[in-house]
Write an enzyme that holds these catalytic residues in place. Structure first.
Site, PDB file in Angstrom:
ATOM      1  N   SER A  37       0.865  -1.175   0.000  1.00  0.00           N
ATOM      2  CA  SER A  37       0.000   0.000   0.000  1.00  0.00           C
ATOM      3  C   SER A  37       0.900   1.222   0.000  1.00  0.00           C
ATOM      4  O   SER A  37       2.069   1.153   0.404  1.00  0.00           O
ATOM      5  CB  SER A  37      -0.950   0.005   1.204  1.00  0.00           C
ATOM      6  OG  SER A  37      -0.238  -0.121   2.422  1.00  0.00           O
ATOM      7  N   GLU A  39       1.182   5.671   0.564  1.00  0.00           N
ATOM      8  CA  GLU A  39       0.587   6.869   1.132  1.00  0.00           C
ATOM      9  C   GLU A  39       0.992   8.098   0.338  1.00  0.00           C
ATOM     10  O   GLU A  39       2.164   8.273   0.012  1.00  0.00           O
ATOM     11  CB  GLU A  39       1.027   7.036   2.593  1.00  0.00           C
ATOM     12  CG  GLU A  39       0.429   8.290   3.246  1.00  0.00           C
ATOM     13  CD  GLU A  39       0.764   8.375   4.719  1.00  0.00           C
ATOM     14  OE1 GLU A  39       0.290   7.494   5.458  1.00  0.00           O
ATOM     15  OE2 GLU A  39       1.502   9.295   5.105  1.00  0.00           O
ATOM     16  N   ASP A 131      -2.395  15.428  14.570  1.00  0.00           N
ATOM     17  CA  ASP A 131      -1.440  16.367  15.156  1.00  0.00           C
ATOM     18  C   ASP A 131      -2.138  17.680  15.487  1.00  0.00           C
ATOM     19  O   ASP A 131      -3.063  18.100  14.785  1.00  0.00           O
ATOM     20  CB  ASP A 131      -0.296  16.636  14.180  1.00  0.00           C
ATOM     21  CG  ASP A 131       0.508  15.388  13.885  1.00  0.00           C
ATOM     22  OD1 ASP A 131       0.692  14.578  14.812  1.00  0.00           O
ATOM     23  OD2 ASP A 131       0.936  15.221  12.722  1.00  0.00           O
ATOM     24  N   PHE A 240      12.899  15.537  11.414  1.00  0.00           N
ATOM     25  CA  PHE A 240      11.510  15.141  11.593  1.00  0.00           C
ATOM     26  C   PHE A 240      11.407  13.968  12.566  1.00  0.00           C
ATOM     27  O   PHE A 240      10.492  13.912  13.398  1.00  0.00           O
ATOM     28  CB  PHE A 240      10.896  14.777  10.245  1.00  0.00           C
ATOM     29  CG  PHE A 240       9.454  14.369  10.325  1.00  0.00           C
ATOM     30  CD1 PHE A 240       8.468  15.300  10.588  1.00  0.00           C
ATOM     31  CD2 PHE A 240       9.081  13.044  10.149  1.00  0.00           C
ATOM     32  CE1 PHE A 240       7.136  14.929  10.672  1.00  0.00           C
ATOM     33  CE2 PHE A 240       7.754  12.661  10.230  1.00  0.00           C
ATOM     34  CZ  PHE A 240       6.784  13.607  10.490  1.00  0.00           C
ATOM     35  N   HIS A 290       3.631  -0.847   3.913  1.00  0.00           N
ATOM     36  CA  HIS A 290       2.992   0.428   3.597  1.00  0.00           C
ATOM     37  C   HIS A 290       4.095   1.453   3.371  1.00  0.00           C
ATOM     38  O   HIS A 290       4.886   1.739   4.279  1.00  0.00           O
ATOM     39  CB  HIS A 290       2.095   0.864   4.758  1.00  0.00           C
ATOM     40  CG  HIS A 290       1.312   2.115   4.503  1.00  0.00           C
ATOM     41  ND1 HIS A 290       0.201   2.151   3.672  1.00  0.00           N
ATOM     42  CD2 HIS A 290       1.463   3.380   4.974  1.00  0.00           C
ATOM     43  CE1 HIS A 290      -0.294   3.374   3.651  1.00  0.00           C
ATOM     44  NE2 HIS A 290       0.455   4.150   4.425  1.00  0.00           N
TER      45      HIS A 290
END
Length: 313
Positions: A37, A39, A131, A240, A290
């Protein structure tokens, strides 16, 4: 790293005869291609929208199980997320999953968005707490909203019979009280109706395998899908990662050292690192991945190819 002077080290033959032996990973042809999958994130400009759709078209022939579209902090990209997901339904063969969060909206507003997705043909939701908006010191539930992802999952199930994926954190969510408390949150989301968990990215395969052991001990039996982040900008990713609780191993920094002005070599290193990560997990029985594409498909496509995925007509 071995600091022994080269002249003092044993020769190759002696190392082979006396050192530990390591078996090779199974050849890709020996393992079935895993389920995949991908994103994407919704575009903010017309140029980025072109980039997104080039990414979608590049990965579509791999026939992923689904593709997800993210939701900005504080629900800031709600309209763009909805438009992107609806277009995927209309114009592609892909199965979209829309991200939906608790932040900045009442229950009624979230339920209305969910009903809109169902009416557009979307049957899969990635349900997240979300978030806080930019500038907020921390997460505060909306007074009339869903307080946590667990509550959101229950609410979505009341709206329609969605397939629901939720987030999981192999290295513990940064705001969790403890690793055990974080695992309890995951269990409660699943007991509320989620059918899959997708993890935050990580870089050490053992981190994910130990997390699977803990999930099994907690009675979690739904699929736990590892989130894979191919990294081509190490500096940006390290920054990050410090915010989201994903550890960055020292060896990874050494691999990217000196490549700040060499984007092409960074991409090659990124492909090797991610391919080794996913092949290790596949050798340990993991059969679904993913990919966080960052709307840049080439690395995800190359790694999928190494795993045995091939375009379908």
């Amino acid at each position: 790293m071995d600091q022994t002077p080269p002249a003092a080290r044993p020769g190759t033959l002696q190392r082979w005869l006396t050192g530990p032996r390591f078996g090779a990973l199974p050849a890709p042809a020996e393992l079935p291609a895993p389920a995949l999958s991908f994103e994407f994130f919704p575009p903010k400009t017309d140029r980025l929208e072109e980039q997104l759709w080039a990414c979608i078209r590049r990965l579509e022939p791999l026939a992923p199980r689904f593709v997800s579209v993210t939701y900005g902090a504080g629900g800031s990209t709600q309209a763009r997320t909805h438009a992107t997901v609806a277009r995927i339904v209309r114009e592609t063969s892909l199965t979209p999953a829309a991200h939906l969060t608790c932040v900045g909206a009442t229950r009624e507003e979230v339920d209305e968005v969910a009903r809109g997705y169902w009416a557009a043909g979307v049957r899969h939701i990635v349900a997240l707490r979300g978030d806080p908006p930019a500038g907020a010191s921390g997460y505060t539930p909306h007074p009339g909203g869903y307080a946590q992802a667990e509550d959101l999952v229950r609410g979505l199930k009341r709206v329609a019979d969605f397939e629901i994926s939720v987030g999981a954190y192999p290295e513990t969510h940064p705001s969790a009280l403890s690793a055990d408390a974080d695992l309890d949150f995951l269990k409660r989301k699943i007991d509320a109706g989620a059918t899959r968990a997708i993890t935050q990215y990580f870089f050490e395969g053992e981190v994910f395998l130990r997390f699977l052991d803990r999930c099994a001990a907690a009675g979690i039996t739904v699929p736990i899908v590892p989130g894979i982040m191919p990294v081509s900008n190490f500096t940006q990713m390290a920054r990050f990662s410090a915010q989201c609780g994903a550890s960055v191993p020292e060896w990874m920094g050494r691999l990217f050292d000196g490549l700040e002005e060499d984007a092409e070599t960074r991409r090659m290193v990124a492909a090797v690192v991610a391919a080794e990560q996913v092949r290790f997990l596949q050798a340990n029985g993991v059969d679904e991945f993913h990919f966080y594409t960052l709307n840049r498909p080439d690395l995800a496509y190359a790694i999928a190819h190494l795993l045995g995925a091939r375009p379908r007509a």
